[in-house]
Design a protein around this motif. Structure first.
Motif, mmCIF file in Angstrom:
data_model
loop_
_atom_site.group_PDB
_atom_site.id
_atom_site.type_symbol
_atom_site.label_atom_id
_atom_site.label_comp_id
_atom_site.label_asym_id
_atom_site.label_seq_id
_atom_site.Cartn_x
_atom_site.Cartn_y
_atom_site.Cartn_z
ATOM 1 N N GLN A 34 -6.097 25.614 -8.636
ATOM 2 C CA GLN A 34 -4.894 26.097 -7.963
ATOM 3 C C GLN A 34 -5.210 27.126 -6.880
ATOM 4 O O GLN A 34 -5.463 28.297 -7.180
ATOM 5 C CB GLN A 34 -3.950 26.736 -8.992
ATOM 6 N N ARG A 75 -0.199 18.835 -14.405
ATOM 7 C CA ARG A 75 0.852 19.802 -14.070
ATOM 8 C C ARG A 75 1.843 20.036 -15.202
ATOM 9 O O ARG A 75 2.944 20.537 -14.980
ATOM 10 C CB ARG A 75 1.575 19.344 -12.796
ATOM 11 N N ASN A 116 3.175 26.501 -10.650
ATOM 12 C CA ASN A 116 1.793 26.934 -10.444
ATOM 13 C C ASN A 116 1.558 28.289 -11.088
ATOM 14 O O ASN A 116 0.540 28.519 -11.738
ATOM 15 C CB ASN A 116 1.484 27.033 -8.950
#
Length: 256
Positions: free
Chosen positions: A201, A41, A154
């Motif tokens: 994702q 991330r 994201n």
């Protein structure tokens, strides 16, 4: 190239399946790629991924199995200005949706990735994952601003220089989602073997109405998920997060 770049034969042709089957297998290397795969991330935005390496990873992923060899997946690779423009569009929509929850009807997923009603043990694992991640980042349960900002990471591909969007034809059945999942896993393992990291994702899925026209997808295509691809930031706190796995006795039944 830098001293940290793995030595990769990205210019050499892939062996044929028959040739590959005759080669010795380094079990430790294969296992390391599998176990070392994680959802990263935080990426190094300025450490670019050469196109020949991306192409090689996709060639490897294309060896994934699919029912009757339908190979239903289609991949869009976003870099540079195209990547950045999509980030801006979806981040703006994400902010607008927070300001006006009534806009949610405009942003619907093409398929249910998660259940409509959560039950144990799945909801327990989900909560453990969420609060474990947010706890590491110092985000409290009521801190809506920080939660929104972290979720929006994201839509920035976690700063990865390469974003992927994966689609399938809407004419295909649900089995094609299984096939595409195997393609994605093969891609992630191949990336790890070459020193890269990924993050699959599903968070992008509600914004398909923005994404599909941006990437030039046809009206017959359905967004399966996005993926961040690049080199992990070794100093990012978030990349210390590790998810547990259930022991065999909790999901394996021996039928003899």
């Amino acid at each position: 190239m830098t001293a940290r770049d793995p030595v990769t034969p990205i210019d050499a042709p892939l062996p044929t399946p028959r040739q590959a089957a005759a080669l010795p297998i380094d079990a430790a290397a294969v296992e390391a790629a599998i176990v070392g795969r994680r959802s990263v991330r935080a990426f190094l935005p300025d450490r670019l991924v050469p196109r020949p390496l991306i192409e090689r990873l996709l060639q490897l992923a294309a060896r994934a199995p699919s029912g009757t060899n339908t190979q239903p997946w289609k991949v869009y690779v976003l870099q540079g200005a195209a990547r950045d423009a999509l980030v801006q569009k979806v981040c703006a929509a994400h902010d607008a949706l927070r300001a006006d929850p009534g806009l949610a009807a405009q942003y619907q997923e093409a398929y249910d990735y998660y259940p409509r009603q959560w039950v144990s043990p799945y909801v327990d694992r989900r909560r453990e994952n969420g609060w474990g991640l947010y706890g590491l980042l110092g985000i409290g349960k009521g801190d809506k601003d920080k939660m929104h900002a972290q979720h929006q990471r994201n839509f920035r591909f976690f700063d990865a220089p390469v974003g992927l969007m994966v689609t399938i034809d809407t004419v295909m059945g649900r089995g094609s989602l299984v096939d595409t999942g195997m393609f994605l896993q093969t891609l992630m393992i191949a990336a790890r073997a070459h020193g890269l990291d990924t993050c699959p994702q599903a968070a992008w899925n509600p914004y398909a109405r923005i994404i599909l026209p941006h990437i030039g997808a046809g009206d017959n295509e359905m967004l399966v998920c996005g993926m961040a691809l690049g080199y992990a930031d070794p100093h990012a706190l978030v990349n210390r997060f590790e998810t547990p796995r259930e022991p065999l006795e909790r999901f394996v039944t021996w039928v003899e």
